[in-house]
Design an enzyme around this catalytic site. Structure first.
Site, PDB file in Angstrom:
ATOM      1  N   ASN A   1       0.764  -1.176  -0.081  1.00 56.68           N
ATOM      2  CA  ASN A   1      -0.022   0.025  -0.035  1.00 56.68           C
ATOM      3  C   ASN A   1       0.779   1.407  -0.119  1.00 56.68           C
ATOM      4  O   ASN A   1       1.940   1.202   0.555  1.00 56.68           O
ATOM      5  CB  ASN A   1      -0.950  -0.032   1.199  1.00 56.68           C
TER       6      ASN A   1
ATOM      7  N   HIS B   1      -9.840  -0.151  -1.242  1.00 59.35           N
ATOM      8  CA  HIS B   1     -10.114   0.380   0.216  1.00 59.35           C
ATOM      9  C   HIS B   1     -11.239   1.296   0.235  1.00 59.35           C
ATOM     10  O   HIS B   1     -11.772   1.680   1.193  1.00 59.35           O
ATOM     11  CB  HIS B   1      -8.879   1.021   0.816  1.00 59.35           C
TER      12      HIS B   1
ATOM     13  N   CYS C   1      -5.930  -7.514  -2.935  1.00 58.84           N
ATOM     14  CA  CYS C   1      -6.423  -6.928  -1.733  1.00 58.84           C
ATOM     15  C   CYS C   1      -7.427  -8.017  -1.231  1.00 58.84           C
ATOM     16  O   CYS C   1      -8.387  -8.217  -1.872  1.00 58.84           O
ATOM     17  CB  CYS C   1      -6.826  -5.393  -1.691  1.00 58.84           C
ATOM     18  N   HIS C   2      -7.354  -8.277   0.030  1.00 64.54           N
ATOM     19  CA  HIS C   2      -8.608  -9.267   0.772  1.00 64.54           C
ATOM     20  C   HIS C   2      -9.493  -8.476   1.313  1.00 64.54           C
ATOM     21  O   HIS C   2     -10.512  -9.039   1.861  1.00 64.54           O
ATOM     22  CB  HIS C   2      -8.103 -10.105   1.480  1.00 64.54           C
TER      23      HIS C   2
END
Length: 465
Positions: A157, A216, A179-180
């Site tokens: 990130n 995000h 990304c999880h």
């Protein structure tokens, strides 16, 4: 060259950040449990001793009888040695140290600006990006020189700007970001659907979602299980549980910096009619600063936590101890599936199946129709043999698009500012960020940015601060 078939051997993977004391062990575990691939992992890290420890740990994992995937781990001393002729590149680095992160996260608090993560947007995300982008310029140049045909998987990130930098330097690169966060929201939907539909143990992957947005700050405008539309089920659950939130039986939001009760995403659904698909700590930072992050008391009322770098420093000490125990043979890596999809994506790209997963790549194919083609977006994509095909996600709902707009502009301007050492453009991005906008004067912003950059000066080559 990979020989595609029922299994593949001699897969070559360069791991940049190979001294990782966390994610690398996850990667080792998933590789060891995958019987259809084997090969070599080249570990490269500026901390060579950390990479050497992981060489020992990885080879010990591979030697275990229950490790059905056999890999040789070896340390590379240069990027050239790590990259030459590899099939895949994994990037998982910490840009700087936790001392720099402490400044990123906590220095803005003197201006009343609180951050719940500080690695993607807000003042912390901006300054972290300034020190990360030069690193990714160097990595992209090395990939172009030594591994131009490799698939590049990024976990670092700020995700969007890391990917954007790679493509800016080397437009032909085959890079994507994993990304999880989406998985977490699928798990929430899974639990709510199980309760409402009286079905036990729905696989997370059977919660089908249309993913669109920014890393995000990702959203679902469709979600289903088989023929069941989950939007009315989710909405009904929220109306009943809005104040309490979602009670995850495996977690307690009050006892962990990283947990939440999902009340922020519940509130965003009420406001915008779409499902926000990231952890509350990330989502809150993309919104105006007086919404969820006005004060620590406000944060507590929404049942999530502020980032505490002191906790990260304490945790690092524990992971250093664990690394020494693993490398010394006094402890073993636990071999059980981690739930991450990175290895499954590598399998698909090797021709061992086909799968759909969320991915961060440039919007060059217009997979999100009403966002700029040059920004990095997160949508679903189809992974198959040597191919990633983004799924057309449609249009971001207009009210949500308005929330994304300043972040899209900052994604563009932060990269330009970092490449050109343009302090004034950085300041424009800072003052535009929703956590900051309207909350401090430009002069306060100038002083804050100066002090934050001063605290990370050694990672800002070429800047005259």
């Amino acid at each position: 060259m990979i020989d595609h078939g029922k299994s593949v051997s001699d897969v070559k993977i360069a791991y940049i950040g190979g001294g990782s004391r966390g994610w690398a062990w996850t990667f080792m575990t998933d590789l060891a449990l995958e019987p259809s691939m084997s090969g070599t992992i080249r570990l490269y890290d500026i901390d060579e001793q950390a990479a050497k420890a992981n060489e020992i740990i990885g080879n010990a994992v591979s030697a275990r009888a229950e490790a059905v995937g056999k890999w040789k781990y070896e340390v590379s001393r240069t990027l050239k040695d790590a990259l030459a002729g590899v099939d895949f590149v994994v990037i998982s680095i910490l840009p700087g140290t936790f001392d720099e992160m402490a400044s990123d996260v906590h220095l803005p608090e003197r201006c009343g600006i609180y951050q719940s993560v500080g690695d993607t947007v807000g003042p912390g995300g901006l300054v972290r990006a300034l020190r990360t982008i030069p690193m990714f310029v160097e990595i992209a140049e090395a990939i172009r020189a030594y591994a131009p045909k490799a698939w590049v998987i990024n976990y670092t990130n700020p995700m969007s700007l890391c990917i954007r930098t790679l493509y800016h330097v080397f437009p032909q690169i085959k890079a994507f970001g994993c990304c999880h966060e989406v998985f977490g929201t699928q798990k929430v939907l899974k639990a709510i659907a199980e309760q409402a539909l009286e079905i036990e143990d729905i696989p997370r992957q059977d919660i089908h979602v249309n993913v669109l947005g920014l890393n995000h700050f990702t959203w679902f405008d469709k979600a289903s299980y088989r023929c069941h539309d989950l939007f009315p089920i989710y909405g009904a659950f929220i109306e009943k549980n809005y104040e309490e939130g979602y009670n995850d039986p495996d977690r307690n939001w009050a006892n962990s910096t990283f947990n939440c009760a999902h009340r922020v995403k519940f509130d965003l659904f009420r406001r915008y009619g779409a499902i926000a698909a990231a952890g509350d700590r990330h989502l809150a930072e993309f919104m105006p600063g007086d919404t969820y992050l006005r004060s620590p008391e406000t944060v507590k009322s929404w049942k999530f936590g502020l980032t505490t770098v002191s906790w990260r420093k304490s945790d690092l000490k524990l992971r250093l101890e664990k690394s020494a125990e693993l490398a010394g043979g006094r402890r073993e890596v636990e071999l059980k599936p981690t739930g991450e999809e990175g290895i499954l994506l590598i399998k698909a790209l090797c021709g061992l199946g086909r799968m759909v997963s969320n991915v961060n790549i440039p919007n060059a194919n217009g997979q999100i129709a009403n966002m700029p083609r040059d920004c990095v977006v997160e949508t679903n994509a189809v992974f198959s043999c040597d191919s990633i095909a983004p799924v057309f996600a449609g249009h971001v709902p207009q009210p949500v698009l308005a929330l994304m707009h300043p972040h899209v502009e900052n994604q563009r301007d932060t990269l330009t500012a970092a490449l050109n050492h343009d302090f004034d453009l950085c300041l424009e991005a800072l003052m535009r960020d929703p956590l900051v906008a309207g909350r401090i004067t430009k002069e306060q912003g100038r002083l804050l940015l100066h002090d934050m950059m001063e605290n990370t000066r050694r990672y800002l080559p070429g800047w005259n601060i």
